[in-house]
Design a protein around this motif. Structure first.
Motif, PDB file in Angstrom:
ATOM      1  N   GLY A 145      14.157  27.785  56.333  1.00 32.38           N
ATOM      2  CA  GLY A 145      13.857  27.076  55.100  1.00 32.38           C
ATOM      3  C   GLY A 145      13.640  28.041  53.956  1.00 32.38           C
ATOM      4  N   ALA A 146      13.156  27.501  52.841  1.00 38.46           N
ATOM      5  CA  ALA A 146      12.946  28.321  51.650  1.00 38.46           C
ATOM      6  C   ALA A 146      11.653  27.912  50.956  1.00 38.46           C
ATOM      7  CB  ALA A 146      14.117  28.181  50.685  1.00 38.46           C
TER       8      ALA A 146
ATOM      9  N   ASP B 161      18.584  25.431  45.824  1.00 41.90           N
ATOM     10  CA  ASP B 161      18.355  24.683  44.584  1.00 41.90           C
ATOM     11  C   ASP B 161      17.077  25.225  43.947  1.00 41.90           C
ATOM     12  OD1 ASP B 161      17.854  22.886  42.534  1.00 41.90           O
ATOM     13  OD2 ASP B 161      18.280  21.105  43.737  1.00 41.90           O
ATOM     14  N   THR B 162      17.211  25.935  42.826  1.00 43.14           N
ATOM     15  CA  THR B 162      16.046  26.551  42.205  1.00 43.14           C
ATOM     16  C   THR B 162      15.155  25.547  41.486  1.00 43.14           C
ATOM     17  OG1 THR B 162      17.126  26.993  40.069  1.00 43.14           O
ATOM     18  CG2 THR B 162      17.407  28.635  41.828  1.00 43.14           C
TER      19      THR B 162
ATOM     20  N   ARG C 130      20.887  21.774  36.978  1.00 41.00           N
ATOM     21  CA  ARG C 130      20.021  22.681  37.721  1.00 41.00           C
ATOM     22  C   ARG C 130      20.807  23.920  38.133  1.00 41.00           C
ATOM     23  NH1 ARG C 130      19.741  18.233  40.482  1.00 41.00           N
ATOM     24  NH2 ARG C 130      20.362  19.230  42.447  1.00 41.00           N
ATOM     25  N   LEU C 131      20.100  25.004  38.304  1.00 45.09           N
ATOM     26  CA  LEU C 131      20.700  26.249  38.754  1.00 45.09           C
ATOM     27  C   LEU C 131      20.658  26.321  40.273  1.00 45.09           C
ATOM     28  CD1 LEU C 131      21.796  29.155  38.352  1.00 45.09           C
ATOM     29  CD2 LEU C 131      19.390  29.906  38.212  1.00 45.09           C
ATOM     30  N   LEU C 132      21.818  26.504  40.894  1.00 42.83           N
ATOM     31  CA  LEU C 132      21.910  26.756  42.320  1.00 42.83           C
ATOM     32  C   LEU C 132      22.225  28.228  42.522  1.00 42.83           C
ATOM     33  CD1 LEU C 132      24.093  23.750  43.623  1.00 42.83           C
ATOM     34  CD2 LEU C 132      21.618  23.830  43.210  1.00 42.83           C
ATOM     35  N   LEU C 133      21.510  28.879  43.431  1.00 41.95           N
ATOM     36  CA  LEU C 133      21.808  30.248  43.824  1.00 41.95           C
ATOM     37  C   LEU C 133      22.491  30.228  45.189  1.00 41.95           C
ATOM     38  CD1 LEU C 133      18.558  32.181  42.808  1.00 41.95           C
ATOM     39  CD2 LEU C 133      20.748  32.114  41.603  1.00 41.95           C
TER      40      LEU C 133
END
Length: 233
Positions: free
Chosen positions: A109-110, A134-135, A48-51
């Motif tokens: 939060g997001a 965590d995208t 997974r891609l984390l930003l």
């Protein structure tokens, strides 16, 4: 875990084009730098891609669980052909380089959203001075758009609006200005041009890079960020 990219943004450029912050005591007491974007990084973890996002400061008068509460980070990923070209009111992508996945990141939060307006919670946490998102997407050579505005729990995208007259809770800015005081642009001239034209260019990682080179770039970037932070203090 593999480091994919690190985009840096200049220190102290969180004023848009001569924006003035709201006049409420909350902002005057917070001081400068809480909406100043310093870097956006990308890592691969378990497919997974984390930003990772770094701001200059994290004051938290509203007691956000992530340790800050006055800034909202807006992130958009160009993951395919076409896409939505409006980032926020007053700011667009170049033609044909629209976004498919967007994120609103606050101290509370997001959220992940798509161009249709559908919103879902996203996983986010703090790692020291970095905020990590965590995208849910696989790692890829995506275009990245980013910016920081002032947190407003009732506004679209949690971004406090702008107006030509400003106010206690409103950013003073030229008519039609985007509600972002800082934009992800490694070259200061690119940020100025984005505000002047209403078009923000994406940041794109090299398509072909060795992991060793990426790690070196990340390490060097970390050193420069630390130096900038110490100099500001």
């Amino acid at each position: 875990m593999g480091v994919l990219f690190l985009f840096q943004d200049p220190l102290g450029d969180d004023r848009g084009l001569a924006y003035q912050y709201p006049r409420a005591a909350l902002y005057q007491e917070a001081g400068e730098g809480f909406a100043d974007l310093l870097a956006v990084g990308g890592e691969a973890q378990e497919g997974r891609l984390l930003l990772k996002v770094r701001l200059a400061r994290y004051p938290n008068p509203l007691e956000g669980p992530l340790g800050f509460s006055l800034a909202t980070v807006a992130l958009f990923l160009d993951t395919g052909e076409g896409g939505e070209e409006t980032l926020v009111p007053g700011l667009r992508t170049p033609p044909g380089e629209g976004w498919e996945v967007g994120f609103s990141l606050t101290g509370f939060g997001a959220e992940r959203r798509d161009p249709s307006g559908k919103r879902t919670p996203a996983r986010v946490w703090r790692e020291g001075e970095w905020v990590v998102l965590d995208t849910g997407l696989p790692p890829g050579a995506y275009g990245v758009y980013g910016g920081v505005g002032l947190f407003d729990p009732f506004a679209p995208g949690y971004l406090r609006p702008t107006s030509p007259s400003g106010g206690p809770w409103t950013l003073l800015a030229p008519p039609g200005s985007p509600p972002l005081v800082d934009l992800l642009a490694e070259n200061p001239k690119d940020q100025v041009r984005a505000y002047e034209t209403g078009v923000l260019k994406p940041s794109r990682p090299p398509r072909l890079s060795l992991r060793r080179e990426s790690l070196l770039a990340f390490a060097l970037g970390g050193v420069s960020l630390l130096l900038a932070f110490l100099l500001r203090r």
